[in-house]
Design a protein around this motif. Structure first.
Motif, mmCIF file in Angstrom:
data_model
loop_
_atom_site.group_PDB
_atom_site.id
_atom_site.type_symbol
_atom_site.label_atom_id
_atom_site.label_comp_id
_atom_site.label_asym_id
_atom_site.label_seq_id
_atom_site.Cartn_x
_atom_site.Cartn_y
_atom_site.Cartn_z
ATOM 1 N N ALA A 51 -29.150 45.688 19.045
ATOM 2 C CA ALA A 51 -30.265 44.844 19.476
ATOM 3 C C ALA A 51 -29.769 43.866 20.530
ATOM 4 O O ALA A 51 -28.579 43.823 20.830
ATOM 5 C CB ALA A 51 -30.841 44.093 18.275
ATOM 6 N N GLN A 52 -30.686 43.064 21.044
ATOM 7 C CA GLN A 52 -30.341 42.048 22.031
ATOM 8 C C GLN A 52 -29.400 41.024 21.385
ATOM 9 O O GLN A 52 -29.713 40.490 20.329
ATOM 10 C CB GLN A 52 -31.632 41.364 22.498
ATOM 11 C CG GLN A 52 -31.459 40.457 23.680
ATOM 12 C CD GLN A 52 -31.124 41.204 24.953
ATOM 13 O OE1 GLN A 52 -31.588 42.313 25.179
ATOM 14 N NE2 GLN A 52 -30.292 40.605 25.779
ATOM 15 N N PRO A 53 -28.244 40.753 21.986
ATOM 16 C CA PRO A 53 -27.343 39.734 21.426
ATOM 17 C C PRO A 53 -28.006 38.353 21.408
ATOM 18 O O PRO A 53 -28.845 38.045 22.256
ATOM 19 C CB PRO A 53 -26.157 39.740 22.385
ATOM 20 C CG PRO A 53 -26.205 41.078 23.049
ATOM 21 C CD PRO A 53 -27.661 41.416 23.154
ATOM 22 N N VAL A 54 -27.635 37.557 20.415
ATOM 23 C CA VAL A 54 -28.086 36.165 20.296
ATOM 24 C C VAL A 54 -26.868 35.326 19.915
ATOM 25 O O VAL A 54 -25.851 35.886 19.496
ATOM 26 C CB VAL A 54 -29.199 36.015 19.222
ATOM 27 C CG1 VAL A 54 -30.462 36.753 19.634
ATOM 28 C CG2 VAL A 54 -28.727 36.481 17.861
ATOM 29 N N PRO A 55 -26.944 34.006 20.031
ATOM 30 C CA PRO A 55 -25.780 33.188 19.653
ATOM 31 C C PRO A 55 -25.310 33.500 18.227
ATOM 32 O O PRO A 55 -26.114 33.531 17.298
ATOM 33 C CB PRO A 55 -26.308 31.753 19.762
ATOM 34 C CG PRO A 55 -27.384 31.850 20.811
ATOM 35 C CD PRO A 55 -28.032 33.189 20.574
ATOM 36 N N GLY A 56 -24.040 33.785 18.083
ATOM 37 C CA GLY A 56 -23.464 34.087 16.779
ATOM 38 C C GLY A 56 -23.498 35.548 16.406
ATOM 39 O O GLY A 56 -22.992 35.948 15.367
ATOM 40 N N TRP A 57 -24.105 36.381 17.274
ATOM 41 C CA TRP A 57 -24.201 37.810 16.970
ATOM 42 C C TRP A 57 -24.212 38.601 18.266
ATOM 43 O O TRP A 57 -24.999 38.316 19.168
ATOM 44 C CB TRP A 57 -25.465 38.089 16.158
ATOM 45 C CG TRP A 57 -25.633 39.511 15.745
ATOM 46 C CD1 TRP A 57 -24.718 40.303 15.132
ATOM 47 C CD2 TRP A 57 -26.794 40.318 15.927
ATOM 48 N NE1 TRP A 57 -25.242 41.551 14.912
ATOM 49 C CE2 TRP A 57 -26.516 41.586 15.384
ATOM 50 C CE3 TRP A 57 -28.043 40.087 16.478
ATOM 51 C CZ2 TRP A 57 -27.437 42.628 15.389
ATOM 52 C CZ3 TRP A 57 -28.967 41.124 16.478
ATOM 53 C CH2 TRP A 57 -28.668 42.372 15.934
ATOM 54 N N ASP A 58 -23.345 39.607 18.357
ATOM 55 C CA ASP A 58 -23.222 40.402 19.582
ATOM 56 C C ASP A 58 -24.276 41.499 19.697
ATOM 57 O O ASP A 58 -24.267 42.287 20.638
ATOM 58 C CB ASP A 58 -21.813 41.007 19.696
ATOM 59 C CG ASP A 58 -21.488 41.979 18.562
ATOM 60 O OD1 ASP A 58 -22.367 42.271 17.715
ATOM 61 O OD2 ASP A 58 -20.338 42.451 18.519
ATOM 62 N N GLY A 59 -25.191 41.569 18.738
ATOM 63 C CA GLY A 59 -26.264 42.564 18.800
ATOM 64 C C GLY A 59 -25.903 43.889 18.162
ATOM 65 O O GLY A 59 -26.682 44.837 18.225
#
Length: 147
Positions: A51-59
């Motif tokens: 999925a689309q990366p978000v702060p704290g997670w590379d997706g």
């Protein structure tokens, strides 16, 4: 060993377990309501959700199929996150188990058990809990009615 928490959500779906199984195990159908993936319902198969990366997670969620009982139960590991960002709780090493049961109406009682959250995974536990309890049932239903 520290105590772990689980997210447990029950969905009542109008379609029979055979159709719901397809939505859980066919990559294109699963992607339509959850995330892009390369799942195969074969014990030992390694796959990813993307999925689309978000702060704290590379997706990326790294998974491995742990159990397959066709039309009844699917279980896989769910690993992801980052140890590098402060406040996000570190990496997840959890397990997702889907249990399907035919309902009296001919539909499916679908239970999700996402287990193995440690106290330091509180951020992921809260946010994944919101996601699993959110509009997921509606999204699954929409995919199933198009089959």
């Amino acid at each position: 060993m520290s105590e772990t928490q689980s997210i447990v959500v029950k969905y009542e779906l109008a379609q029979p377990p055979e159709k719901v199984w397809r939505a859980l195990t066919e990559p294109k159908l699963l992607a339509a309501w959850l995330m892009d993936n390369d799942i195969a319902p074969i014990v030992g198969h390694r796959f990813q959700f993307r999925a689309q990366p978000v702060p704290g997670w590379d997706g990326v969620v790294d998974c491995e199929v742990l159990e397959v009982v066709t039309f009844e139960r699917l279980s896989y590991s769910w690993r992801g996150g980052s140890d590098e960002l402060e406040g996000y709780g570190g990496k997840l090493d959890t397990v997702v188990t889907w249990t399907l049961e035919k309902s009296a109406s001919g539909g499916t009682l679908l239970e999700l058990n996402h287990s193995g959250f440690t106290p330091k995974n509180a951020f992921a536990f809260e946010n994944l809990g919101k996601g699993w309890r959110g509009k997921l049932a509606e999204r699954i239903e929409r995919v199933l009615t198009e089959l």
